[in-house]
Structure formats: C-alpha cells, structure tokens
Design a protein around this motif. Structure first.
Motif: not given
Length: 203
Positions: A59-62, A66-67, A100-103, A112-116
């Motif tokens: 039950d990870f926080e989103k 991502l990480l 990008f699609a899911y997160q 921007k965070i995902i791209k970075l």
C-alpha cells in the motif's frame, strides 16, 4: 540490419505483452539477436522491486510508488539496456510513457518531477519506436480477467485517465504506431511484423 529499442505500451489488458511475445518469436525466427525485458522487472534487482510494487499486500504512497518504479528502471538501464545498445534489438514491455500515463495522468503526480527523474536516470536516451496498444473505451476494465496484482484492481475511471494519457503522449510523437485491440490478434501481429521489418531492416 539495425538494432533498435522498441517499446510495447498500453493499459493493463490491452494485449501489449502478448504482442511483445509474438514479436520476440518473430525476431527469433528471423535470426535477429534481441533481448526482452519488462517494467517493472528485468534485471535481478528490478524483479525484486516488481514483487514489492505489484503485491496485493502493498500500500505504497503514490510518490513512493514512483520512486520504486524509477529505481527498477535505473537497474535495467545500466545493467541491461546500456550494455546491449546497438548490439542487439531490445524489446521492452512498458517504459517512460507508462510512468507518465500512470503516475501523472492516473495518479496526478507533477509531470515535471517525473521528467526530471527520468533525465537523471537516462540522460538523453530515448526508445526508437513505440507500439501503443489501445482498448475500446467501452471495454476498458473488462479485459483484465485475472486480477493478479494491485494495479489490476483499479477502477474503470482510472484506466480511462491512463489510456487518455497515453493518447496525449502519442499525439506529440512521430515514432508511435497505434494497435487496436478490437482488431484480431493475427491482424495486429502482421502489422507489428511489417513495422519491425522496416525498423530493423529484416531481410
């Protein structure tokens, strides 16, 4: 012959894994040296991370989610993808656009965070081509028969947002081919094989 990095994208139940497997068999038949991997998963460490991410007990926080996904990608990139670039064709079941699609489109994490973070891991690396597998809107959610992991249990609205995200991403790129799951598997296999022939220059 040209060795390429080719990604199979799409929401759960879209047929992407089936067609990646079919593509792998086709390349093997044509004696094209290739490797295949999945995200999350692939390398030994990434497979461990996959088990954590997809477990029904997790039950990870989103943001944690991502990480962990990107940690698995880093392991794959440096231990599998980078050493095989230009040496073998690489088939990947999910890659950057799934994040990008899911997160972003699904869970609302800042793009921007995902791209970075992707830039931090991959530098300027990009896949050569993507097959995007699409499900008819009225059938989204129906194709997931065996709910084996926690992502299989998200509702239809979530998967609508994710597929719309994939479509937005594909509309901005030229190296995409849409594969429609309402067409027959044989039809789609032939479409993919023809594209592989032109991409890799299979004789």
């Amino acid at each position: 012959m040209y060795n390429k990095v080719i990604v199979f994208e799409g929401i759960d139940g879209s047929g992407k894994s089936y067609h990646l497997n079919a593509a792998s068999k086709y390349l093997k038949k044509k004696k094209v040296k290739h490797i295949r991997l999945r995200e999350p998963g692939g390398s030994k460490n990434s497979e461990h991370l996959r088990k954590m991410l997809l477990s029904n007990k997790s039950d990870f926080e989103k943001k944690t989610d991502l990480l962990i996904y990107l940690s698995a990608r880093s392991e794959n990139f440096y231990k599998i993808i980078k050493p095989n670039l230009k040496k073998k064709t690489i088939l990947i079941d999910r890659f950057i656009d799934s994040t990008f699609a899911y997160q972003h489109y699904g869970f609302g994490i800042d793009k921007k965070i995902i791209k970075l973070l992707n830039k931090f891991i991959l530098g300027n690396f990009k896949a050569d081509f993507t097959f995007l597998h699409l499900v008819q809107k009225k059938k989204i959610g129906n194709k997931i028969k065996n709910k084996k992991n926690r992502y299989d249990k998200f509702n239809k609205n979530f998967y609508n947002k994710v597929q719309n995200g994939f479509l937005k991403l594909s509309n901005k790129k030229k190296n995409y081919l849409k594969i429609f799951s309402n067409d027959s598997k044989e039809t789609n296999k032939k479409i993919i094989q023809n594209k592989l022939d032109s991409l890799i220059k299979i004789r």
